[in-house]
Design a protein around this motif. Sequence first.
Motif, PDB file in Angstrom:
ATOM      1  N   MET A  61       0.841  -1.209   0.000  1.00 47.48           N
ATOM      2  CA  MET A  61       0.000   0.000   0.000  1.00 47.48           C
ATOM      3  C   MET A  61       0.873   1.255   0.000  1.00 47.48           C
ATOM      4  O   MET A  61       0.586   2.219  -0.720  1.00 47.48           O
ATOM      5  CB  MET A  61      -0.930  -0.005   1.217  1.00 47.48           C
ATOM      6  N   ASN A 110       2.576   1.602  -3.476  1.00 49.08           N
ATOM      7  CA  ASN A 110       1.635   2.083  -4.490  1.00 49.08           C
ATOM      8  C   ASN A 110       1.282   3.549  -4.296  1.00 49.08           C
ATOM      9  O   ASN A 110       1.128   4.290  -5.268  1.00 49.08           O
ATOM     10  CB  ASN A 110       0.376   1.215  -4.496  1.00 49.08           C
ATOM     11  N   THR A 111       1.163   3.987  -3.052  1.00 54.35           N
ATOM     12  CA  THR A 111       0.869   5.394  -2.787  1.00 54.35           C
ATOM     13  C   THR A 111       2.028   6.270  -3.244  1.00 54.35           C
ATOM     14  O   THR A 111       1.828   7.271  -3.939  1.00 54.35           O
ATOM     15  CB  THR A 111       0.579   5.608  -1.289  1.00 54.35           C
ATOM     16  N   HIS A 118       2.135   6.375  -7.036  1.00 52.61           N
ATOM     17  CA  HIS A 118       1.138   7.284  -7.613  1.00 52.61           C
ATOM     18  C   HIS A 118       1.612   8.732  -7.511  1.00 52.61           C
ATOM     19  O   HIS A 118       1.550   9.487  -8.491  1.00 52.61           O
ATOM     20  CB  HIS A 118      -0.210   7.122  -6.915  1.00 52.61           C
ATOM     21  N   VAL A 143       0.625  12.720   2.680  1.00 50.66           N
ATOM     22  CA  VAL A 143      -0.350  11.687   2.336  1.00 50.66           C
ATOM     23  C   VAL A 143      -0.194  10.444   3.220  1.00 50.66           C
ATOM     24  O   VAL A 143      -1.175   9.948   3.779  1.00 50.66           O
ATOM     25  CB  VAL A 143      -0.249  11.312   0.836  1.00 50.66           C
ATOM     26  N   LEU A 144       1.027   9.943   3.380  1.00 46.51           N
ATOM     27  CA  LEU A 144       1.208   8.718   4.157  1.00 46.51           C
ATOM     28  C   LEU A 144       0.939   8.915   5.647  1.00 46.51           C
ATOM     29  O   LEU A 144       0.442   8.007   6.306  1.00 46.51           O
ATOM     30  CB  LEU A 144       2.615   8.148   3.956  1.00 46.51           C
TER      31      LEU A 144
END
Length: 129
Positions: free
Chosen positions: A50, A53-54, A57, A101-102
């Motif tokens: 995850m 992939n983040t 992106h 974001v994370l």
Amino acid sequence: MTQWRKKTADETYSIEEVEQRLKQELPHWYLEDGWIRRKFKTSGWKSTLMVVNTVGHLAEAAWHHPDLTVSYAFVTVKLMNHAAKGINAKDFALAHKIEQVLMWQPGQEEGSVLEGTPDDPRFKYLKYD
């Protein structure tokens, strides 16, 4: 907070400038071997994917691609502008976005309608700082 001299997108920062900016702006990131780095600890393989992939992106959207070290329970993100041969504004901008974001925890935001991941080891996927 220190006001940084405006640099062009490809102009690199000195080692001292990088270390100062990291200390002030991105305290969980560090400079090592010419790269700014951050190790994100996860709860296991699915969580690691995850995170990968983040970051993938965000990097693709920014068109600025980090190097990643991926293991069972962590992901290390390494940023350095290859074309500029050093750390520049693009690296800091992407590091900030990855961090934002994370590390987002909607359950910790006052007034958020999103409750965030339950405080239960079965559902936690990222080890927050």
